[in-house]
Design a protein around this motif. Structure first.
Motif, PDB file in Angstrom:
ATOM      1  N   VAL A  62       0.827  -1.078  -0.179  1.00 26.31           N
ATOM      2  CA  VAL A  62      -0.127  -0.002   0.213  1.00 26.31           C
ATOM      3  C   VAL A  62       0.867   1.455  -0.049  1.00 26.31           C
ATOM      4  CG1 VAL A  62      -1.590   1.366   1.328  1.00 26.31           C
ATOM      5  CG2 VAL A  62      -1.901  -1.165   1.068  1.00 26.31           C
ATOM      6  N   LEU A  63       0.457   2.360  -0.814  1.00 28.70           N
ATOM      7  CA  LEU A  63       1.155   3.607  -0.937  1.00 28.70           C
ATOM      8  C   LEU A  63       0.342   4.674  -0.364  1.00 28.70           C
ATOM      9  CD1 LEU A  63       2.593   2.876  -4.644  1.00 28.70           C
ATOM     10  CD2 LEU A  63       3.908   2.551  -2.497  1.00 28.70           C
ATOM     11  N   PRO A  64       0.725   5.331   0.665  1.00 25.29           N
ATOM     12  CA  PRO A  64      -0.167   6.308   1.301  1.00 25.29           C
ATOM     13  C   PRO A  64       0.238   7.528   0.380  1.00 25.29           C
ATOM     14  CG  PRO A  64       1.488   5.567   2.724  1.00 25.29           C
ATOM     15  CD  PRO A  64       1.741   4.536   1.551  1.00 25.29           C
ATOM     16  N   GLU A  65      -0.821   8.490   0.129  1.00 23.47           N
ATOM     17  CA  GLU A  65      -0.465   9.658  -0.617  1.00 23.47           C
ATOM     18  C   GLU A  65      -1.424  10.728   0.282  1.00 23.47           C
ATOM     19  OE1 GLU A  65      -2.469  10.510  -4.905  1.00 23.47           O
ATOM     20  OE2 GLU A  65      -1.022   9.102  -4.818  1.00 23.47           O
ATOM     21  N   LYS A  66      -0.677  11.816   0.305  1.00 28.02           N
ATOM     22  CA  LYS A  66      -1.412  12.895   0.914  1.00 28.02           C
ATOM     23  C   LYS A  66      -2.287  13.551  -0.045  1.00 28.02           C
ATOM     24  CE  LYS A  66      -1.960  15.635   4.686  1.00 28.02           C
ATOM     25  NZ  LYS A  66      -2.963  15.124   5.695  1.00 28.02           N
TER      26      LYS A  66
END
Length: 109
Positions: A62-66
């Motif tokens: 999973v790649l978190p992105e703001k």
């Protein structure tokens, strides 16, 4: 993908909550889902789900992105592809006909 990385990914997916969350994120590519949407879909508390999410992030799934004020989570399709190739690459041992049914099923849908 190397053996150690594959083991980390498989371990991260070896829990129903994490597997469900990852599959949900794959279905929502490329937009992803907010952390709140994932928590709601899981039926868990924020703190409990955050623990599961951290495992997926650490494994590279999973790649978190703001985005503005929201934290958007996206499935790392490259990690999924790497795992699938790692698992299937040696299964045929040079005999493509053994993997043709798998490839056909993946491409048909």
């Amino acid at each position: 993908m190397e053996t150690d990385a594959s083991l980390a990914v498989l371990a991260a997916l070896a829990h129903s909550t994490r597997l469900d969350a990852f599959r949900l994120l794959v279905r929502h590519e490329p937009d992803g889902l907010s952390t709140g949407q994932l928590v709601e879909a899981s039926g868990l508390t924020q703190s409990t789900f955050s623990t599961h999410l951290a495992v997926l992030v650490k494994a590279g799934l999973v790649l978190p992105e703001k985005r503005g004020r929201q934290q958007i989570q996206r499935a790392n399709i490259d990690a999924l592809k790497g795992l699938m190739l790692f698992l299937a690459k040696d299964c045929c041992q040079g005999r493509a006909e053994l993997c043709e049914p798998l490839v056909a099923e993946l491409t048909c849908c």
